[in-house]
Write a protein that holds these residues in place. Sequence first.
Motif, PDB file in Angstrom:
ATOM      1  N   TYR A   1      -7.964  -3.206  -2.904  1.00 14.34           N
ATOM      2  CA  TYR A   1      -7.670  -1.783  -3.149  1.00 14.34           C
ATOM      3  C   TYR A   1      -8.664  -1.251  -4.546  1.00 14.34           C
ATOM      4  CZ  TYR A   1      -4.011  -2.619  -0.123  1.00 14.34           C
ATOM      5  OH  TYR A   1      -3.128  -2.841   0.705  1.00 14.34           O
TER       6      TYR A   1
ATOM      7  N   PRO B   1       0.854  -1.498   0.009  1.00 13.16           N
ATOM      8  CA  PRO B   1       0.050  -0.023   0.103  1.00 13.16           C
ATOM      9  C   PRO B   1       1.242   1.175   0.201  1.00 13.16           C
ATOM     10  CG  PRO B   1      -0.125  -0.798   2.089  1.00 13.16           C
ATOM     11  CD  PRO B   1       0.495  -1.791   1.303  1.00 13.16           C
TER      12      PRO B   1
ATOM     13  N   SER C   1      -4.287   4.327   2.195  1.00 15.36           N
ATOM     14  CA  SER C   1      -4.269   4.715   1.034  1.00 15.36           C
ATOM     15  C   SER C   1      -5.231   3.531   0.205  1.00 15.36           C
ATOM     16  CB  SER C   1      -2.885   4.104   1.039  1.00 15.36           C
ATOM     17  OG  SER C   1      -2.735   4.353  -1.055  1.00 15.36           O
ATOM     18  N   ASP C   2      -5.837   4.122  -0.785  1.00 18.97           N
ATOM     19  CA  ASP C   2      -6.485   3.091  -1.317  1.00 18.97           C
ATOM     20  C   ASP C   2      -6.355   2.255  -2.716  1.00 18.97           C
ATOM     21  OD1 ASP C   2      -7.085   4.814  -2.948  1.00 18.97           O
ATOM     22  OD2 ASP C   2      -9.481   5.047  -3.076  1.00 18.97           O
ATOM     23  N   GLU C   3      -4.417   2.767  -2.158  1.00 16.52           N
ATOM     24  CA  GLU C   3      -3.950   2.206  -3.442  1.00 16.52           C
ATOM     25  C   GLU C   3      -2.676   1.097  -3.601  1.00 16.52           C
ATOM     26  OE1 GLU C   3      -3.710   4.631  -6.806  1.00 16.52           O
ATOM     27  OE2 GLU C   3      -1.279   5.712  -5.858  1.00 16.52           O
ATOM     28  N   ALA C   4      -2.560   0.259  -4.251  1.00 21.32           N
ATOM     29  CA  ALA C   4      -1.268  -0.980  -3.725  1.00 21.32           C
ATOM     30  C   ALA C   4      -0.409  -0.673  -5.070  1.00 21.32           C
ATOM     31  CB  ALA C   4      -1.637  -2.104  -3.382  1.00 21.32           C
TER      32      ALA C   4
END
Length: 122
Positions: free
Chosen positions: A89, A49, A54-57
């Motif tokens: 994610y 992450p 965070s909502d992205e990886a």
Amino acid sequence: MNGEVYQISLSQLEGLTLQPEVVYAGRISSHILAGFYQSELLCIIGLIPRSFISDEAYIWMQTMPAAKNHKLMVARHAKRVVARALEVYPEIIGHCFNEASAKWLRSLGATMSGDTFKIRRA
């Protein structure tokens, strides 16, 4: 066991000869998955992450020597992992350094910008 993907812990990689960068990536990954075919380890895939909230990886993959003999199975494993990762994610980012892999990533919905790619949840 045929072709399977399992979530594993970093300690389960002990005894393998891995580059220090792969071990470090494993330490900071939220998820580590291993792809097998007939009991042979083909690949290790991790998700890092960007931050704790965070909502992205960032996705990374290390193929093992046996992967050369089972390229289709590695592709199937990676496809399953991407689908599972997008459940956690909404956006996955990564790097890709060859056109054959970029073509395959685009088939999964990736958008490419130079050697960087993004895959977004539909």
